[in-house]
Motif scaffolding. Sequence first.
Motif, PDB file in Angstrom:
ATOM      1  N   CYS A  62      68.824 -27.419 156.338  1.00 17.46           N
ATOM      2  CA  CYS A  62      69.444 -26.375 155.207  1.00 17.46           C
ATOM      3  C   CYS A  62      69.129 -24.910 155.427  1.00 17.46           C
ATOM      4  CB  CYS A  62      68.097 -27.113 154.242  1.00 17.46           C
ATOM      5  SG  CYS A  62      68.277 -28.956 153.985  1.00 17.46           S
ATOM      6  N   LEU A  63      67.956 -24.844 156.160  1.00 20.33           N
ATOM      7  CA  LEU A  63      68.007 -23.719 156.696  1.00 20.33           C
ATOM      8  C   LEU A  63      68.914 -23.046 157.345  1.00 20.33           C
ATOM      9  CD1 LEU A  63      64.111 -23.465 156.997  1.00 20.33           C
ATOM     10  CD2 LEU A  63      65.027 -22.155 154.711  1.00 20.33           C
ATOM     11  N   VAL A  64      69.597 -23.729 158.307  1.00 21.59           N
ATOM     12  CA  VAL A  64      70.386 -22.673 158.863  1.00 21.59           C
ATOM     13  C   VAL A  64      72.054 -22.071 158.365  1.00 21.59           C
ATOM     14  CG1 VAL A  64      72.041 -23.115 161.004  1.00 21.59           C
ATOM     15  CG2 VAL A  64      70.195 -23.773 161.676  1.00 21.59           C
ATOM     16  N   PRO A  65      72.305 -23.070 157.116  1.00 16.02           N
ATOM     17  CA  PRO A  65      73.509 -22.812 156.675  1.00 16.02           C
ATOM     18  C   PRO A  65      73.002 -21.486 155.789  1.00 16.02           C
ATOM     19  CG  PRO A  65      72.985 -24.842 156.072  1.00 16.02           C
ATOM     20  CD  PRO A  65      72.471 -24.680 157.139  1.00 16.02           C
ATOM     21  N   ILE A  66      71.859 -21.514 155.370  1.00 20.40           N
ATOM     22  CA  ILE A  66      71.706 -20.706 153.897  1.00 20.40           C
ATOM     23  C   ILE A  66      71.402 -19.514 154.808  1.00 20.40           C
ATOM     24  CG2 ILE A  66      70.167 -20.230 152.348  1.00 20.40           C
ATOM     25  CD1 ILE A  66      69.348 -23.287 151.703  1.00 20.40           C
ATOM     26  N   GLY A  67      70.831 -19.461 155.896  1.00 16.46           N
ATOM     27  CA  GLY A  67      70.249 -18.040 156.407  1.00 16.46           C
ATOM     28  C   GLY A  67      71.936 -17.889 157.198  1.00 16.46           C
ATOM     29  N   PHE A  68      72.306 -19.011 157.476  1.00 16.63           N
ATOM     30  CA  PHE A  68      73.806 -17.989 158.017  1.00 16.63           C
ATOM     31  C   PHE A  68      74.341 -17.167 157.067  1.00 16.63           C
ATOM     32  CE2 PHE A  68      77.404 -17.975 160.951  1.00 16.63           C
ATOM     33  CZ  PHE A  68      78.367 -18.100 159.811  1.00 16.63           C
ATOM     34  N   VAL A  69      74.568 -18.195 155.838  1.00 15.81           N
ATOM     35  CA  VAL A  69      75.811 -17.467 154.730  1.00 15.81           C
ATOM     36  C   VAL A  69      75.196 -16.454 153.916  1.00 15.81           C
ATOM     37  CG1 VAL A  69      76.568 -17.873 152.307  1.00 15.81           C
ATOM     38  CG2 VAL A  69      76.544 -20.070 153.956  1.00 15.81           C
ATOM     39  N   THR A  70      74.052 -16.024 154.588  1.00 16.07           N
ATOM     40  CA  THR A  70      73.506 -15.333 153.428  1.00 16.07           C
ATOM     41  C   THR A  70      73.937 -13.653 154.231  1.00 16.07           C
ATOM     42  OG1 THR A  70      71.648 -16.144 152.534  1.00 16.07           O
ATOM     43  CG2 THR A  70      71.324 -13.703 152.780  1.00 16.07           C
ATOM     44  N   TRP A  71      73.020 -14.379 155.783  1.00 13.01           N
ATOM     45  CA  TRP A  71      73.618 -13.342 156.718  1.00 13.01           C
ATOM     46  C   TRP A  71      75.533 -12.595 157.031  1.00 13.01           C
ATOM     47  CZ3 TRP A  71      76.700 -13.609 161.432  1.00 13.01           C
ATOM     48  CH2 TRP A  71      77.161 -12.642 161.659  1.00 13.01           C
ATOM     49  N   HIS A  72      75.703 -13.701 157.022  1.00 10.35           N
ATOM     50  CA  HIS A  72      77.212 -13.576 156.793  1.00 10.35           C
ATOM     51  C   HIS A  72      77.432 -12.988 155.688  1.00 10.35           C
ATOM     52  CE1 HIS A  72      81.019 -14.431 156.074  1.00 10.35           C
ATOM     53  NE2 HIS A  72      81.928 -14.427 157.270  1.00 10.35           N
ATOM     54  N   ALA A  73      76.725 -13.342 154.273  1.00 10.93           N
ATOM     55  CA  ALA A  73      77.734 -12.036 152.961  1.00 10.93           C
ATOM     56  C   ALA A  73      76.728 -10.688 153.278  1.00 10.93           C
ATOM     57  CB  ALA A  73      76.176 -13.178 151.718  1.00 10.93           C
ATOM     58  N   TRP A  74      76.087 -10.693 154.083  1.00 11.91           N
ATOM     59  CA  TRP A  74      75.480  -9.008 154.367  1.00 11.91           C
ATOM     60  C   TRP A  74      76.470  -8.128 155.136  1.00 11.91           C
ATOM     61  CZ3 TRP A  74      72.599  -5.388 152.127  1.00 11.91           C
ATOM     62  CH2 TRP A  74      72.172  -4.481 152.207  1.00 11.91           C
ATOM     63  N   GLN A  75      76.764  -8.769 156.307  1.00 11.87           N
ATOM     64  CA  GLN A  75      77.377  -8.311 157.638  1.00 11.87           C
ATOM     65  C   GLN A  75      79.144  -8.451 156.601  1.00 11.87           C
ATOM     66  OE1 GLN A  75      76.836  -7.225 160.145  1.00 11.87           O
ATOM     67  NE2 GLN A  75      74.996  -8.181 159.999  1.00 11.87           N
ATOM     68  N   SER A  76      79.373  -9.217 155.992  1.00 11.09           N
ATOM     69  CA  SER A  76      80.735  -8.985 155.049  1.00 11.09           C
ATOM     70  C   SER A  76      81.163  -8.175 153.817  1.00 11.09           C
ATOM     71  CB  SER A  76      81.329 -10.114 154.080  1.00 11.09           C
ATOM     72  OG  SER A  76      80.876 -11.928 155.757  1.00 11.09           O
TER      73      SER A  76
END
Length: 692
Positions: A21-35
């Motif tokens: 659960c943490l991997v996709p949530i962390g990935f989405v958070t990082w991706h959202a910040w980068q985007s």
Amino acid sequence: MKGAIWSAPTTMIALFVLMACLVPIGFVTWHAWQSRGAAIERGFAEADDLVLALSQHAARTFAEPNLILQDAIEHIENDGMGPEGQQRLHRLLVNHAKASRIIRELGILDEQGYWRTSSLPERPTHSNGDREYFTYHRDNPGNALRINTPVLSRLTGQWTVPLTRRIDHKDGSFAGIALATISAEYFQAFYDTLNVGTLGHVALYRDDARLLVRRPFVEAHLQTDRSQAFFEATQRQPSGRFHGASVYDGIIRLAAWRTLEDFPLIMTVSRAEMDVLAAWRSSAQLDIAVAVAASCAIILLGTVSMTMLRRRIHAEHVAAEAGRQYAMIAEAATDVIVRMTPEGKRLYISPACRDVLGYEPEELLGSNMSAVVHPDDRVVLQQAFTSLHSEASRSTVVYRGRHRNGHYVWLEIAFRAIKDPETGAMREIMASTRDISARKLSELQLARAKEAAEIANRAKSNFLSGMSHELRTPLNAIIGFSEMMQREMFGPLGSTRYTGYVTDIKRSGEHLLELINDILDHAKIEAGQLDIHDDVIEIAEVIDFARHMLAVQAEEAGVQIDSDAPPGIRLLGDERRVRQILLNLLSNGVKYTPAGGRVRIEASFDRNDDLVLAVSDTGIGMTELEQQRALQPFAQIDNERNRNKQGTGLGLALTRQLAELHGGRLELNSVKGEGTVVRVYLPAARILARPG
């Protein structure tokens, strides 16, 4: 043991689920910040590109009136502001205004702020001496172009941007200003076509933070300054970015600015952060939803991860497609856009080359810029290209380019050097090329038409001037023989009717000689062949001579001639031409004054010590339009007296030309039904003696 076995798998499963659960949530958070950062950067990049294009547009817009104002001031310095010089300046301003799509009006204001001349059909009569731009030039020396803050036009009631230059007398004192105005609607209409979002702004400022134009237009903002932080930032570097709350409405915006190189102006483009991040916000919300769904799906089924991957690929495809569309729009310009190396090798050429030169972009890639240039134009093009390697960063050249079909077209290319901001070394060269064949053809046709007209005019003037002897000699013979027959020097004629016929022949011949003399004098002046012969003239004697010459004509018309000329006035001039001036004016006064009227001739001095010869009458007078027509060569006014008395229509026009040959001028004032006053001013430098 069972607890250990249970706890270990449970813990592992819990850890796995937690990690899953943490991997996709962390990935989405990082991706959202980068985007989000990428979206902000794209917003700034689009603003940078747009502000660069708008800066070039503003520079071109202000360059045209700047050159026109320089031309007008040089015209004043070379030609003066005499009557003829002022007329030529008026025609120059009118032609410039007609040829421009930008300029609303052009004008010259004197040191009091009143209009000396303008491009308008009727010269304004009000004073602009209270305008800020006028007082600025009056109080500050220097003739540099000043771009002023918008003002409400007193003629149209609309907002205009005035451009002004100071005009000095030869001693350096203030002589007035040259003025050009550009309608604020011109910028407004252009900026309204730009897509900067519903809350986006496009604005043009002076470098002192005063607002010139803004989209959307808010009248109150014209009187306010930009924020101090923004203004200080623009003074530190020629271009940059600003991310913060607006001083106008508090909305957070992404802004890009650029200082124009040729003018003290700052162009800004800003977009609301909420508009820039709208697509990102939608994408981020979708990613979060996908992450939550993925977290739940990982617990139930691992295949959900494939769905997330497909959605991500789709999102990247949409972003790539949007980038391709932006590139397509950038390449759809009608001008040919070229990127080239510092040596001139083409790296990129836009598809517009198909329409301009007939080549496919791929055919010109890798070739040198001089490959399709006319041999006679390669030197000037190479010189402009070489100048980019020195201090110059921009250069514009007109040359002929070879079309793929073999013929040549006229092109205008604008170079811009892209240099390393740290080292100053040239990275590459950008060029924009447009087809100006139609404009060059129009210029050529206009030059040929002007040359043909000048040749025809010189031929006419030289012909009439050369016909002086051929026309005067037989007329003098006719007048002389008719006078001999009138006096019956060799015996009586016989019938008294012959005497009347001879008298008519003599009068007709004298009248025809007067007409021919006027025409020939005018032709000589037009051909530059009429010289004046200076001698000492007693003004009182010349006025007395003119009165006696017109005495019989005045008596027959029932008109009284008075004079007021103090003795002792002596003038250096051509006595025959001064007599001709007075005879023309007195003859007109008698001709257009009904029986019982009065014609008066006076000699006096004005405040400039110029000699003023004034002829006034109580005749039929003229309207303003008739006055303008009366001063034109060969133009006659349609009235009762002109129908009964024939003439060339050269009287006043020739008189004015004779006055100007003496360095003077003629002034006409008339009121319909009340009378006319004509004043001839002869310069003080020609006065040899005054009364007493």
